[in-house]
Design an enzyme around this catalytic site. Structure first.
Site, short mmCIF file in Angstrom:
data_model
loop_
_atom_site.label_atom_id
_atom_site.label_comp_id
_atom_site.label_asym_id
_atom_site.label_seq_id
_atom_site.Cartn_x
_atom_site.Cartn_y
_atom_site.Cartn_z
CG ASP A 1 -2.20 0.68 1.09
OD1 ASP A 1 -2.32 1.49 0.16
OD2 ASP A 1 -3.10 0.44 1.92
CG ASP B 1 -9.39 2.38 -0.53
OD1 ASP B 1 -8.95 1.23 -0.75
OD2 ASP B 1 -8.79 3.21 0.17
C1 DGJ Z 1 -5.85 1.85 1.84
C2 DGJ Z 1 -6.16 0.66 0.98
O1 DGJ Z 1 -6.60 1.07 -0.27
C3 DGJ Z 1 -7.17 -0.22 1.69
O2 DGJ Z 1 -7.53 -1.30 0.88
C4 DGJ Z 1 -6.59 -0.68 2.98
O3 DGJ Z 1 -5.50 -1.54 2.74
C5 DGJ Z 1 -6.15 0.49 3.82
N1 DGJ Z 1 -5.31 1.39 3.10
C6 DGJ Z 1 -5.43 0.04 5.06
O4 DGJ Z 1 -4.96 1.06 5.79
#
Ligand code: DGJ
Length: 732
Positions: free
Chosen positions: A464, A534
């Protein structure tokens, strides 16, 4: 063969008396024709389908594109955009490039043409390169700069390449967005002026606009007809694509690293290589260009593009930071019982001194939180094994928090403006590590290496990146090289990824960056896939995945079934529709299974089993987009066909419901007209089978007429606002 000559402009003048030298760069069906006469500017005459040899002279005589292939600033009458601007060692801003030599290099699946240009006054060399693949219609162009002046030269603009497109009724397709709304498609006719899409995030680069464009040459973009050029800048950092429509008969597409606040001081003898700009030409509309990009990606530009992806459950939307051993065990058991193959533990598993209970601490402290996970990660890996599935883990290795042991030890590792307090990101404490610093590169490598050394059976890493550069400054780079920060960050990132891949070639790695911030061919050579967004709302995903599919294949698009009400939009969408949308990408789940009803679990179990059957078609097949959600027809539909056309998967999603509505009957595409296909509905919920269930139709009939899909479901308690169908077509 490459000739190591020091070529002066005087030699070039003598050479320039020779006849025209056309250089043809060919893929199986397309070619670009350049004129590379020594002593003259490099010119592009043509890009399109193959030409007969005899046509080349006629084409040039009767009016070709005839466009400078790499215009440099400072000399000549062209006042338009430039691919290159340089401040020479004596302070001059004028550059004038002429062909010095051209040569070819052979690779197993491609041929590279390199045309070396030299300035008419300074020993400053610019090599324009074109790689043409032998088995896919894709050409990559990039440029190399070599400073043989006595002192440094400053590059103030340094594009990867330029593509001219004949003016006419040309329409541009491009993508913009934001967090949770990535990759929205836009289309417009190209008119005068300069249209620019860019990104200056510094770390990630595809939330707000994508570094890809398609140009439809025959008026409004069509999916399956018309001439289309698609171009993608393969770079993970700041970029700019400028589509210029100057006076004259050509549009010009320039693409490269965004030069803003990134002027680059090129030392004597130093070589600077730009990122690649990949482009394709198709006369089968947007879909044809997409199919070439997908093929090229799976073969050459995506990690493990030939390997089926596992069906996974990711813990994020199920438990967020509430990680514990029992909960992980339950989720693993649940996904295993539904037929899933992989469980990924997301954020919240680490932090000793500062346990990661929420998003405001511990990034950088990649030590397991024993309060949450007494047995450590290895206990979870063993647990996954007992459940018969693989295990994956989340990290965010380029980042830290001001509340972390890492930051306490290495405050000098963060990106920060000199003499100023750091600007924090997520949680009020997040900071970006300075990847230009080799110590940071070693650290990031070690984050992955330590995890893998400790648990070699880890199968998947979700990598990430949740912050952009908010305070320009490197504590590593010297004061007079601060403008190199963005470029050096991405060089450092690339070096680190190279090391990781050299040691862990088989690991599956997802590029996630606050959702779809790293959906870019700049990172995909090291990453198997990206998280599209997301936002897991199935309706919004139809739009986002549609846009994403212009350049990226389904195998690369993480697409998960999540809860209702959806956590981002609050929308309540029945599970059938959520499944039918998720099944059009790399299927996964992002949900707490223990909160699902028995009926939902049963549908997911069934969907996973069926996805396994169609997985090769979805993940390796050719895409045909049929009805666009952006056309306002209350319907979206697309399909994948296996390369040998023996199977296809057809998707149909209703987008809005009105009484007595009339939706278009969708004609299919990509099938073999001469073969008979048996139709079988997947994820069926209706009491009775569809009228055409189990029946066979010719590919020709399906492509000319399509099937009459009922607009609603006849199933107990089902809300037919959300009708959707997935059909599996198998050739007899
Ligand atoms: C942002 C990501 O896009 C999510 O899927 C998740 O992993 C969160 N961060 C976790 O903090």
């Amino acid at each position: 063969m490459k000739h190591y000559l020091t070529i002066t402009f005087a030699v070039l003048l003598a050479l320039s008396l020779q006849a025209n030298a056309y250089e043809r760069v060919k893929t199986p069906a397309t070619e670009i024709v350049l004129e590379a006469d020594a002593g003259k500017p490099l010119r592009i005459h043509y890009y399109g389908p193959h030409l007969a040899d005899a046509d080349i002279e006629s084409l040039v005589a009767s009016g070709s594109l005839n466009c400078d292939a790499y215009p440099a600033y400072g000399m000549g009458k062209d006042n338009g955009c430039k691919a290159l601007s340089v401040v020479h060692s004596d302070g001059s801003l004028a550059t004038e490039l002429r062909v010095a030599e051209s040569y070819r290099e052979s690779e197993s699946n491609a041929e590279i043409l390199k045309v070396k240009l030299v300035d008419t006054k300074y020993p400053f060399y610019v090599t324009v390169c074109y790689r043409a693949y032998k088995d896919v219609d894709m050409i990559e162009t990039w440029t190399e700069f070599e400073n043989r002046e006595k002192k440094p030269v400053t590059l103030t603009r340094f594009d990867s390449g330029l593509l001219p497109v004949r003016r006419g009724d040309v329409h541009l397709s491009y993508f913009t967005g934001d967090w949770a709304a990535e990759t929205y498609l836009h289309e417009m006719p190209l008119q005068g002026g300069v249209f620019c899409i860019s990104n200056y995030d510094g770390v990630r680069n595809s939330h707000t606009s994508h570094s890809e464009v398609m140009l439809s040459l025959d008026g409004k973009a069509q999916e399956n007809s018309g001439r289309v050029i698609g171009a993608a800048l393969c770079y993970s950092g700041n970029y700019e694509i400028r589509v210029e429509t100057p006076a004259g008969k050509n549009h010009r597409v320039f693409a490269g690293i965004a030069p803003d606040n990134s002027f680059y001081i090129l030392e004597p003898k130093e070589l600077f290589v730009t990122p690649v700009l990949a482009f394709t030409y198709s006369d089968e509309g947007l879909g044809g260009a997409s199919r070439s990009f997908h093929r090229w990606a799976r073969k050459y530009r995506l990690a493990h593009g030939d390997r089926e992806r596992k069906i996974l459950l990711n813990s994020w939307e199920g438990v967020y930071f509430d990680i514990n051993e029992q909960g992980m065990d339950q989720m693993m058991g649940d996904i295993a019982s539904m037929g899933g193959e992989l469980f990924v533990m997301d954020d919240g598993w680490f932090g000793e001194k500062y346990p990661r209970l929420t998003d405001n601490c511990a990034l950088g402290d990649w030590k397991v939180d024993r309060n949450k996970l007494p047995g450590g990660v290895s206990a979870l890996v063993r647990m996954a094994d007992r459940h018969g599935i693989s295990f994956g883990i989340w990290i965010e290795p380029e980042m830290t928090n001001s509340v972390s042991e890492l930051y306490e030890k290495h405050p000098d590792w963060i990106i920060k403006a000199p003499g100023r307090d750091p600007v924090m990101g997520r949680g009020g404490t997040q900071l970006v590590l300075d990847m230009s610093n080799p110590e940071v590169q070693d650290f990031v490598f070690k984050v992955v290496d330590d995890i893998m050394q400790e648990n070699p059976d880890i199968d998947y890493i979700k990598w990430d990146a949740n912050m952009n550069v908010r305070n320009h400054g490197s504590q590593y780079l010297p004061a007079d090289r601060q403008s190199h920060l963005f470029i050096e960050f991405h060089r450092g990132f690339a070096k680190t990824c190279d090391r990781i891949r050299a040691k862990y070639p088989d690991l599956t790695i997802q590029a996630c960056a606050s959702g779809g911030g790293r959906a870019n061919y700049g990172v995909l050579p090291w990453f198997d896939e990206f998280w599209v967004s997301d936002n897991t709302d199935a309706l919004q995903r139809v739009y986002m995945q549609w846009g994403t599919s212009y350049f990226y294949p389904a195998i690369a698009m993480g697409s998960h079934i999540s809860a209702a009400p959806n956590h981002q939009t609050g929308r309540v969408i029945p599970i059938k529709y959520r499944i039918d949308v998720a099944m059009s990408g790399r299927l996964g789940m992002e949900i707490q299974p223990k909160n699902m009803t028995a009926e939902e679990i049963a549908l997911c179990r069934n969907a996973i089993a069926q996805y396994k059957q169609i997985r090769p078609v979805v993940q390796f097949g050719d895409i045909y987009r049929l009805i666009s959600p952006y056309e306002g027809k209350n319907l979206a539909s697309m399909m994948y066909c296996s390369e040998d056309k023996s199977q296809a998967v057809f998707y149909w999603w209703k987008l809005e419901t009105f009484c007595s509505e009339l939706l278009p009957r969708v004609r299919m595409a990509g099938l073999d007209p001469e073969r008979m296909y048996t139709v079988h509905e997947l994820n069926r919920i209706d009491r009775n089978p569809l009228p055409f269930e189990g029946k066979a139709f010719s590919g020709r009939y399906l492509m000319e007429n399509g099937l009459e899909i009922p607009y609603s479901h006849k199933a107990d308690g089902y809300n037919s606002d959300w009708s959707s169908r997935v059909l599996h077509l198998v050739a007899q």
